[in-house]
Design a protein around this motif. Structure first.
Motif, PDB file in Angstrom:
ATOM      1  N   TYR A  22       0.822  -1.228   0.000  1.00  0.00           N
ATOM      2  CA  TYR A  22       0.000   0.000   0.000  1.00  0.00           C
ATOM      3  C   TYR A  22       0.852   1.274   0.000  1.00  0.00           C
ATOM      4  CZ  TYR A  22      -3.368  -3.473   1.527  1.00  0.00           C
ATOM      5  OH  TYR A  22      -4.145  -4.598   1.601  1.00  0.00           O
TER       6      TYR A  22
ATOM      7  N   ASN B  24       6.026   9.214  -1.567  1.00  0.00           N
ATOM      8  CA  ASN B  24       6.514   8.568  -0.339  1.00  0.00           C
ATOM      9  C   ASN B  24       7.141   9.637   0.557  1.00  0.00           C
ATOM     10  OD1 ASN B  24       8.205   7.036   1.571  1.00  0.00           O
ATOM     11  ND2 ASN B  24       7.591   5.287   0.313  1.00  0.00           N
TER      12      ASN B  24
ATOM     13  N   LYS C 294       9.365  -2.077   6.271  1.00  0.00           N
ATOM     14  CA  LYS C 294       8.302  -1.622   7.162  1.00  0.00           C
ATOM     15  C   LYS C 294       8.036  -2.645   8.272  1.00  0.00           C
ATOM     16  CE  LYS C 294       6.141   1.505   6.864  1.00  0.00           C
ATOM     17  NZ  LYS C 294       6.496   2.886   7.372  1.00  0.00           N
TER      18      LYS C 294
ATOM     19  N   SER D 130      -1.208   3.489   7.866  1.00  0.00           N
ATOM     20  CA  SER D 130      -2.575   3.818   8.322  1.00  0.00           C
ATOM     21  C   SER D 130      -2.954   3.024   9.560  1.00  0.00           C
ATOM     22  CB  SER D 130      -3.599   3.571   7.194  1.00  0.00           C
ATOM     23  OG  SER D 130      -3.260   4.348   6.077  1.00  0.00           O
ATOM     24  N   SER D 131      -2.043   3.000  10.514  1.00  0.00           N
ATOM     25  CA  SER D 131      -2.210   2.200  11.728  1.00  0.00           C
ATOM     26  C   SER D 131      -2.519   3.039  12.961  1.00  0.00           C
ATOM     27  CB  SER D 131      -0.920   1.427  11.999  1.00  0.00           C
ATOM     28  OG  SER D 131       0.152   2.346  12.167  1.00  0.00           O
ATOM     29  N   GLY D 132      -2.194   4.328  12.915  1.00  0.00           N
ATOM     30  CA  GLY D 132      -2.249   5.128  14.135  1.00  0.00           C
ATOM     31  C   GLY D 132      -1.012   4.937  14.991  1.00  0.00           C
TER      32      GLY D 132
ATOM     33  N   GLY E  75       2.074   5.829  13.790  1.00  0.00           N
ATOM     34  CA  GLY E  75       3.130   6.663  13.224  1.00  0.00           C
ATOM     35  C   GLY E  75       3.945   5.955  12.156  1.00  0.00           C
ATOM     36  N   SER E  76       3.252   5.240  11.262  1.00  0.00           N
ATOM     37  CA  SER E  76       3.979   4.504  10.224  1.00  0.00           C
ATOM     38  C   SER E  76       4.743   5.451   9.300  1.00  0.00           C
ATOM     39  CB  SER E  76       2.990   3.654   9.423  1.00  0.00           C
ATOM     40  OG  SER E  76       3.641   2.987   8.396  1.00  0.00           O
ATOM     41  N   SER E  77       4.036   6.471   8.802  1.00  0.00           N
ATOM     42  CA  SER E  77       4.705   7.413   7.899  1.00  0.00           C
ATOM     43  C   SER E  77       5.797   8.172   8.647  1.00  0.00           C
ATOM     44  CB  SER E  77       3.685   8.377   7.290  1.00  0.00           C
ATOM     45  OG  SER E  77       2.844   8.915   8.288  1.00  0.00           O
TER      46      SER E  77
ATOM     47  N   SER F  75       9.162   6.209   8.949  1.00  0.00           N
ATOM     48  CA  SER F  75       9.977   6.282   7.732  1.00  0.00           C
ATOM     49  C   SER F  75      10.588   7.673   7.559  1.00  0.00           C
ATOM     50  CB  SER F  75       9.132   5.954   6.496  1.00  0.00           C
ATOM     51  OG  SER F  75       8.780   4.602   6.463  1.00  0.00           O
TER      52      SER F  75
ATOM     53  N   VAL G 157       1.537  13.133   3.241  1.00  0.00           N
ATOM     54  CA  VAL G 157       0.415  12.198   3.394  1.00  0.00           C
ATOM     55  C   VAL G 157      -0.810  12.777   4.089  1.00  0.00           C
ATOM     56  CG1 VAL G 157       1.775  10.097   3.242  1.00  0.00           C
ATOM     57  CG2 VAL G 157       1.369  11.096   5.471  1.00  0.00           C
TER      58      VAL G 157
ATOM     59  N   THR H 139      -4.921   9.176   8.285  1.00  0.00           N
ATOM     60  CA  THR H 139      -4.856  10.391   9.103  1.00  0.00           C
ATOM     61  C   THR H 139      -5.697  11.488   8.458  1.00  0.00           C
ATOM     62  OG1 THR H 139      -2.671   9.770   9.868  1.00  0.00           O
ATOM     63  CG2 THR H 139      -3.269  12.084  10.101  1.00  0.00           C
TER      64      THR H 139
ATOM     65  N   ALA I 254      -4.273   8.885  14.928  1.00  0.00           N
ATOM     66  CA  ALA I 254      -5.544   9.067  14.238  1.00  0.00           C
ATOM     67  C   ALA I 254      -6.345   7.774  14.187  1.00  0.00           C
ATOM     68  CB  ALA I 254      -5.266   9.575  12.830  1.00  0.00           C
TER      69      ALA I 254
HETATM   70  N1  LIG Z   1       7.265   5.463   3.955  1.00  0.00           N
HETATM   71  C1  LIG Z   1       5.963   5.397   4.222  1.00  0.00           C
HETATM   72  N2  LIG Z   1       5.525   4.648   5.252  1.00  0.00           N
HETATM   73  C2  LIG Z   1       4.206   4.535   5.534  1.00  0.00           C
HETATM   74  N3  LIG Z   1       3.239   5.139   4.825  1.00  0.00           N
HETATM   75  C3  LIG Z   1       3.617   5.932   3.782  1.00  0.00           C
HETATM   76  C4  LIG Z   1       4.991   6.089   3.453  1.00  0.00           C
HETATM   77  N4  LIG Z   1       5.043   6.934   2.391  1.00  0.00           N
HETATM   78  C5  LIG Z   1       3.782   7.260   2.073  1.00  0.00           C
HETATM   79  N5  LIG Z   1       2.911   6.651   2.899  1.00  0.00           N
HETATM   80  C6  LIG Z   1       1.441   6.764   2.846  1.00  0.00           C
HETATM   81  O1  LIG Z   1       1.004   7.380   4.056  1.00  0.00           O
HETATM   82  C7  LIG Z   1      -0.254   6.851   4.449  1.00  0.00           C
HETATM   83  C8  LIG Z   1      -0.109   6.370   5.905  1.00  0.00           C
HETATM   84  O2  LIG Z   1       0.101   7.475   6.721  1.00  0.00           O
HETATM   85  P1  LIG Z   1      -0.922   7.868   7.848  1.00  0.00           P
HETATM   86  O3  LIG Z   1      -0.431   9.109   8.489  1.00  0.00           O
HETATM   87  O4  LIG Z   1      -2.309   7.869   7.260  1.00  0.00           O
HETATM   88  O5  LIG Z   1      -0.826   6.609   8.804  1.00  0.00           O
HETATM   89  P2  LIG Z   1       0.089   6.350  10.048  1.00  0.00           P
HETATM   90  O6  LIG Z   1       1.387   7.039   9.799  1.00  0.00           O
HETATM   91  O7  LIG Z   1       0.125   4.913  10.362  1.00  0.00           O
HETATM   92  O8  LIG Z   1      -0.810   6.987  11.166  1.00  0.00           O
HETATM   93  P3  LIG Z   1      -0.703   7.986  12.382  1.00  0.00           P
HETATM   94  O9  LIG Z   1       0.041   9.191  11.855  1.00  0.00           O
HETATM   95  O10 LIG Z   1      -2.115   8.238  12.711  1.00  0.00           O
HETATM   96  O11 LIG Z   1      -0.012   7.324  13.506  1.00  0.00           O
HETATM   97  C9  LIG Z   1      -0.571   5.713   3.511  1.00  0.00           C
HETATM   98  O12 LIG Z   1      -1.476   6.213   2.532  1.00  0.00           O
HETATM   99  C10 LIG Z   1       0.754   5.404   2.846  1.00  0.00           C
HETATM  100  O13 LIG Z   1       0.630   4.912   1.522  1.00  0.00           O
END
Ligand SMILES: Nc1ncnc2c1ncn2[C@@H]1O[C@H](COP(=O)(O)OP(=O)(O)OP(=O)(O)O)[C@@H](O)[C@H]1O
Ligand SMILES: N[C@@H](CCO)C(=O)O
Length: 291
Positions: A50, A58, A77, A82-84, A86-88, A91, A123, A168, A246
């Motif tokens: 995804y 990215n 990864k 989209s986990s809440g 802090g995945s983005s 990175s 994002v 988010t 989120a």
């Molecule tokens: N390196 C990356 N890692 C994760 N998601 C990424 C990355 N680059 C782009 N994205 C995009 O960012 C979105 C995920 O970010 P989002 O802020 O929604 O979720 P999150 O980081 O898990 O949540 P949160 O900030 O609530 O803890 C997805 O659409 C994903 O495709």
């Protein structure tokens, strides 16, 4: 080549919307960077299907641009998008630290916080720092416009991640524009209580201080089974439960020896709602590690 392990984070902690954050000692992303004439990206690991590899889309592409540091960037990864959790941000923070070292830019971790936040803007549309700050600095972080305060703390947590995706961007749309003064006062009291709890490593105060009525009620509606999961965690000894970042992850605070029971109860709560989930028994941890 430089390698960084960048941790998951949990933002908001209920009462600290867009202000509070904590680094989690697990899960984490691993970022490897190598100098290259143009930025290229490979993504493997949890939810990699995804995540775009286009540097314009990215988060690490925006970070490479901000540091003027083109590179081949490999992202493994551990933190599902989209986990809440802090995945983005994992990175973005990992790439900022790794590229800063690779190109010997000499920025401090504090100076890298706004750089990593450029990735978050890609994002969610906003360069919010409440995930990238703890991912870089570790501990409990309090973010204001141009300043981040950090506190080391010893707090045990369970993060329960259901098989639901909440972006988010979508979760920011349900945040109300206006608030009742009584609810604002209640939230200030909670935020202050939580901060004292972090300073004292006191799970009772941290759990109590997660309670708020401004953002969590609307957001919890996006998480199937939230009410049952929250109740199950509190019944098994959690001192506080809230939406992580989120969402859709749900975060519980508890004594370290209760984490197993709390995690099992939260998983049962999601199962009762027909939702698969996984639970991380974790704690507040340090910031990204550079190897
Ligand atoms: N390196 C990356 N890692 C994760 N998601 C990424 C990355 N680059 C782009 N994205 C995009 O960012 C979105 C995920 O970010 P989002 O802020 O929604 O979720 P999150 O980081 O898990 O949540 P949160 O900030 O609530 O803890 C997805 O659409 C994903 O495709
Ligand atoms: N503070 C942000 C964090 C997203 O992880 C929000 O809750 O929208």
């Amino acid at each position: 080549m430089r390698t960084v392990r960048a941790p998951a984070t949990s933002a908001n902690l209920g009462s600290g919307f867009d202000v509070f954050g904590v680094a989690l000692d697990r899960p984490a992303d691993v970022i490897r960077v190598e100098r290259a004439p143009h930025t290229t990206i490979d993504v493997t690991g949890v939810g990699s299907q995804y995540i775009p590899t286009d540097p314009e889309k990215n988060v690490v592409g925006a970070v490479a641009d901000a540091l003027n540091a083109p590179a081949h960037i490999e992202i493994d990864k551990g933190v599902r998008p989209s986990s809440g959790l802090g995945s983005s941000a994992a990175s973005a923070a990992g790439a900022a630290l790794a590229l800063n070292a690779l190109y010997e830019r000499g920025h401090s971790r504090e100076e890298l916080v706004p750089v990593a936040a450029e990735g978050e803007a890609v994002v969610s549309g906003e360069a919010h720092v409440d995930n990238v700050a703890p991912a870089l600095l570790g501990g409990f972080t309090v973010a204001r416009e141009d300043e981040v305060t950090t506190v080391e703390t010893d707090i045990s947590l369970v993060a329960c991640l259901p098989e639901i995706a909440v972006s988010t961007r979508d979760a920011r749309r349900v945040v109300p524009d206006r608030a009742d003064m009584k609810d604002v006062v209640h939230t200030i009291g909670s935020a202050a209580t939580l901060t004292v709890g972090m300073c004292r490593s006191d799970p009772e105060l941290v759990g109590t201080g997660m309670d708020e009525r401004l953002v969590t009620p609307a957001r919890s509606e996006l998480i199937t089974g939230y009410a049952g999961v929250r109740e199950a965690a509190l019944d098994t000894g959690a001192t506080g439960v809230t939406v992580s970042g989120a969402g859709p992850s749900v975060l519980a605070v508890c004594d370290s020896e209760k984490r197993g029971r709390v995690a099992a109860a939260m998983l049962d709560g999601f199962e009762d709602a027909g939702v698969e989930a996984r639970a991380y028994k974790t704690r507040v941890g340090g910031g990204a590690d550079l190897f």
